[in-house]
Structures are given as C-alpha cells and as structure tokens.
Motif scaffolding. Sequence first.
Motif, PDB file in Angstrom:
ATOM      1  N   THR A   8      63.531 -20.957  -1.424  1.00 64.01           N
ATOM      2  CA  THR A   8      62.107 -20.688  -1.230  1.00 64.01           C
ATOM      3  C   THR A   8      61.262 -21.863  -1.690  1.00 64.01           C
ATOM      4  O   THR A   8      60.272 -22.224  -1.063  1.00 64.01           O
ATOM      5  CB  THR A   8      61.702 -19.416  -2.005  1.00 64.01           C
ATOM      6  N   ALA A   9      61.662 -22.473  -2.804  1.00 64.63           N
ATOM      7  CA  ALA A   9      60.893 -23.593  -3.358  1.00 64.63           C
ATOM      8  C   ALA A   9      60.901 -24.796  -2.417  1.00 64.63           C
ATOM      9  O   ALA A   9      59.987 -25.618  -2.453  1.00 64.63           O
ATOM     10  CB  ALA A   9      61.447 -23.982  -4.725  1.00 64.63           C
ATOM     11  N   ARG A  10      61.945 -24.903  -1.559  1.00 65.94           N
ATOM     12  CA  ARG A  10      62.029 -26.046  -0.656  1.00 65.94           C
ATOM     13  C   ARG A  10      61.115 -25.898   0.555  1.00 65.94           C
ATOM     14  O   ARG A  10      60.901 -26.852   1.287  1.00 65.94           O
ATOM     15  CB  ARG A  10      63.477 -26.206  -0.183  1.00 65.94           C
ATOM     16  N   LEU A  11      60.625 -24.704   0.815  1.00 63.50           N
ATOM     17  CA  LEU A  11      59.768 -24.488   1.963  1.00 63.50           C
ATOM     18  C   LEU A  11      58.450 -25.246   1.811  1.00 63.50           C
ATOM     19  O   LEU A  11      57.861 -25.259   0.738  1.00 63.50           O
ATOM     20  CB  LEU A  11      59.459 -22.995   2.135  1.00 63.50           C
ATOM     21  N   SER A  12      58.017 -25.877   2.893  1.00 59.46           N
ATOM     22  CA  SER A  12      56.680 -26.475   2.881  1.00 59.46           C
ATOM     23  C   SER A  12      55.648 -25.365   2.961  1.00 59.46           C
ATOM     24  O   SER A  12      55.977 -24.220   3.267  1.00 59.46           O
ATOM     25  CB  SER A  12      56.524 -27.426   4.072  1.00 59.46           C
ATOM     26  N   ASN A  13      54.406 -25.707   2.665  1.00 67.09           N
ATOM     27  CA  ASN A  13      53.346 -24.703   2.735  1.00 67.09           C
ATOM     28  C   ASN A  13      53.225 -24.118   4.145  1.00 67.09           C
ATOM     29  O   ASN A  13      53.015 -22.915   4.321  1.00 67.09           O
ATOM     30  CB  ASN A  13      52.010 -25.314   2.310  1.00 67.09           C
ATOM     31  N   LYS A  14      53.376 -24.983   5.158  1.00 66.84           N
ATOM     32  CA  LYS A  14      53.276 -24.510   6.542  1.00 66.84           C
ATOM     33  C   LYS A  14      54.417 -23.555   6.869  1.00 66.84           C
ATOM     34  O   LYS A  14      54.208 -22.506   7.497  1.00 66.84           O
ATOM     35  CB  LYS A  14      53.293 -25.699   7.496  1.00 66.84           C
ATOM     36  N   ASP A  15      55.634 -23.893   6.423  1.00 69.43           N
ATOM     37  CA  ASP A  15      56.775 -23.021   6.689  1.00 69.43           C
ATOM     38  C   ASP A  15      56.650 -21.698   5.946  1.00 69.43           C
ATOM     39  O   ASP A  15      57.016 -20.640   6.466  1.00 69.43           O
ATOM     40  CB  ASP A  15      58.075 -23.710   6.282  1.00 69.43           C
ATOM     41  N   ALA A  16      56.135 -21.765   4.717  1.00 71.47           N
ATOM     42  CA  ALA A  16      55.942 -20.542   3.941  1.00 71.47           C
ATOM     43  C   ALA A  16      54.904 -19.641   4.607  1.00 71.47           C
ATOM     44  O   ALA A  16      55.065 -18.413   4.663  1.00 71.47           O
ATOM     45  CB  ALA A  16      55.506 -20.878   2.515  1.00 71.47           C
ATOM     46  N   PHE A  17      53.845 -20.258   5.139  1.00 70.71           N
ATOM     47  CA  PHE A  17      52.802 -19.488   5.833  1.00 70.71           C
ATOM     48  C   PHE A  17      53.390 -18.817   7.074  1.00 70.71           C
ATOM     49  O   PHE A  17      53.129 -17.629   7.329  1.00 70.71           O
ATOM     50  CB  PHE A  17      51.651 -20.417   6.210  1.00 70.71           C
ATOM     51  N   ARG A  18      54.174 -19.555   7.843  1.00 69.52           N
ATOM     52  CA  ARG A  18      54.782 -18.991   9.050  1.00 69.52           C
ATOM     53  C   ARG A  18      55.762 -17.887   8.698  1.00 69.52           C
ATOM     54  O   ARG A  18      55.847 -16.866   9.399  1.00 69.52           O
ATOM     55  CB  ARG A  18      55.491 -20.094   9.833  1.00 69.52           C
ATOM     56  N   SER A  19      56.512 -18.078   7.615  1.00 69.15           N
ATOM     57  CA  SER A  19      57.446 -17.048   7.177  1.00 69.15           C
ATOM     58  C   SER A  19      56.697 -15.773   6.798  1.00 69.15           C
ATOM     59  O   SER A  19      57.152 -14.660   7.095  1.00 69.15           O
ATOM     60  CB  SER A  19      58.266 -17.555   5.991  1.00 69.15           C
ATOM     61  N   GLY A  20      55.545 -15.942   6.152  1.00 69.91           N
ATOM     62  CA  GLY A  20      54.734 -14.789   5.794  1.00 69.91           C
ATOM     63  C   GLY A  20      54.212 -14.057   7.017  1.00 69.91           C
ATOM     64  O   GLY A  20      54.188 -12.821   7.058  1.00 69.91           O
ATOM     65  N   MET A  21      53.818 -14.801   8.030  1.00 66.71           N
ATOM     66  CA  MET A  21      53.324 -14.176   9.257  1.00 66.71           C
ATOM     67  C   MET A  21      54.439 -13.406   9.964  1.00 66.71           C
ATOM     68  O   MET A  21      54.213 -12.299  10.482  1.00 66.71           O
ATOM     69  CB  MET A  21      52.730 -15.232  10.196  1.00 66.71           C
ATOM     70  N   ARG A  22      55.649 -13.974   9.960  1.00 64.50           N
ATOM     71  CA  ARG A  22      56.776 -13.263  10.576  1.00 64.50           C
ATOM     72  C   ARG A  22      57.083 -11.978   9.814  1.00 64.50           C
ATOM     73  O   ARG A  22      57.350 -10.934  10.416  1.00 64.50           O
ATOM     74  CB  ARG A  22      58.007 -14.157  10.627  1.00 64.50           C
ATOM     75  N   ALA A  23      57.036 -12.064   8.487  1.00 63.23           N
ATOM     76  CA  ALA A  23      57.313 -10.879   7.676  1.00 63.23           C
ATOM     77  C   ALA A  23      56.246  -9.805   7.868  1.00 63.23           C
ATOM     78  O   ALA A  23      56.516  -8.612   7.676  1.00 63.23           O
ATOM     79  CB  ALA A  23      57.396 -11.269   6.200  1.00 63.23           C
ATOM     80  N   GLY A  24      55.040 -10.228   8.252  1.00 56.89           N
ATOM     81  CA  GLY A  24      53.939  -9.282   8.411  1.00 56.89           C
ATOM     82  C   GLY A  24      53.837  -8.663   9.786  1.00 56.89           C
ATOM     83  O   GLY A  24      52.957  -7.801  10.004  1.00 56.89           O
ATOM     84  N   ILE A  25      54.723  -9.029  10.702  1.00 55.68           N
ATOM     85  CA  ILE A  25      54.651  -8.472  12.061  1.00 55.68           C
ATOM     86  C   ILE A  25      54.764  -6.947  12.070  1.00 55.68           C
ATOM     87  O   ILE A  25      53.977  -6.277  12.758  1.00 55.68           O
ATOM     88  CB  ILE A  25      55.724  -9.117  12.963  1.00 55.68           C
ATOM     89  N   PRO A  26      55.705  -6.332  11.313  1.00 56.42           N
ATOM     90  CA  PRO A  26      55.748  -4.861  11.303  1.00 56.42           C
ATOM     91  C   PRO A  26      54.450  -4.236  10.803  1.00 56.42           C
ATOM     92  O   PRO A  26      54.016  -3.195  11.304  1.00 56.42           O
ATOM     93  CB  PRO A  26      56.918  -4.549  10.365  1.00 56.42           C
ATOM     94  N   VAL A  27      53.833  -4.863   9.806  1.00 56.72           N
ATOM     95  CA  VAL A  27      52.553  -4.358   9.299  1.00 56.72           C
ATOM     96  C   VAL A  27      51.485  -4.473  10.371  1.00 56.72           C
ATOM     97  O   VAL A  27      50.700  -3.542  10.602  1.00 56.72           O
ATOM     98  CB  VAL A  27      52.131  -5.127   8.034  1.00 56.72           C
TER      99      VAL A  27
END
Length: 243
Positions: A8-27
């Motif tokens: 997780t620490a290796r993720l760039s801010n952009k990748d972390a943001f995109r990962s968050g958006m993917r995780a939020g799709i069910p919501v």
Amino acid sequence: MATPLQNTARLSNKDAFRSGMRAGIPVAVGYIPIAIAFGLLAKSFDMPNVITLAMSLFIFAGASQFIGIQLIMAGAMYWEIVLTTFILNLRHFLMSASLSQRLETTSNRFLAAVAFGVTDETFSVASIRNEATRGHFVLGLNSIAFLAWNVGTWIGVFLAFGLPMELQASMGIALYAMFIGLLVPSLTRKPVLVVVAVAAVAQSVLHWGVSPFFPLSSGLRIILATFIAAGAGAMLYREEESP
C-alpha cells in the motif's frame, strides 16, 4: 515477502485514488437508487429543484436530507431542523475521528475534505481495507460515492417522476442490499465483523422493545448502537501489536 501495508505504501497518490474509486463502486451503485428516491420525495413535496440539488451537493447526508425535506414541508422551525439533523449525524464525529487515526496525512485541509465525504457505507469500506491508511484512497472512495449520490438526485428530480409507483417504492431496498454486499465478503477474512454485526443487530432489536418506554432520538439510537457494537468488537478481539 512484502506485507499488504508495504504494498500500500508503494502506491502513488493517483493509484491510491483510483483504487479508492474502484473500491467505492458497490457503494456508488447502491447510492443511485436511494438518491433517486430522495429526488422523487422532494419532487412530490413540490420542493424547488435548486434546493433539492443543493442539499445533495452541500449536505451529502442521506438520512438528514430525507428528514430535512419532511421537516421543511411540515413547517418546522429552522432551529428544529438544524438540531434534528445535527443529532442524527453525531455518529460522523466517531467515524471521522476513527479514520483520522489511520490516515498517514496530517494536512488539516485534506482531512477536512475527507471528513466531508465520510458516510456510513464509505466508512465501512475504509474500515476493512488496508489501503485506507492512504488519504487519497479514502478521498477516491468518498468521491465516487458523492458523485453517484448527486447523479441519482438529478435523475430523481428530472427523469424518474414518471416511473411506475411500484418501481419508485422498491428503490429503498437497495440500501439494505448494499450493506449485505459490503459485509458478507469480509466475514471469512475478518471474524470480528460477525461479532460487531450481531451486536448491532441485537441492539436494534432491543431498541424496538425499549423505545416505547424510553423514547430516544434517531441520532442517539445510532450513537448507542455504534458504542455497543464497537465495544463488543474491542473486548472480544484485540488488534495484534506489530513487532
């Protein structure tokens, strides 16, 4: 071998943001029909469209928006509306405080932006994801939920009023289906969630037998449910300390 936290620490801010958006799709998928129902309710009360849309844009709190609309149309005093919605949303202090302890960022502006988007559902997702230590992950998660809620409100206000009444009434079921969808996949990985879920359900059932004798506001009931469920989880499962 790298641990999940190290990955997780290796993720760039952009990748972390995109990962968050993917995780939020069910919501997001679950929010759209609820927001449509809100737009339909406001429309049925002849609420001006600009006020309905502004509520979703600036308030972004489903339960408060539903109650606020009904209080406004019932002719409640302004202070009554403010006090009711404040009590109803007291739980957000707990959720935001919990998330702030996990996030690596210390920027007050960034934390304020994240806190604005915290909802029951996004908090649930952030609580079970290792990536939630990254502020941009939570920001992405909140952003897609916020976007879906506002899109749903627009649909409810401008497009959905002509739908059959049966279909309009069924949209509220999506909220419960979404909670089940978020909870079930995590039960095998995190047994503590079973205990917390059972504690929350037990408290809710208890409420129906107690509230006729000891009336409580909706906000206070949610706060009590949160304390009971969190307390049960904290006592039965203690997080292991890192070496």
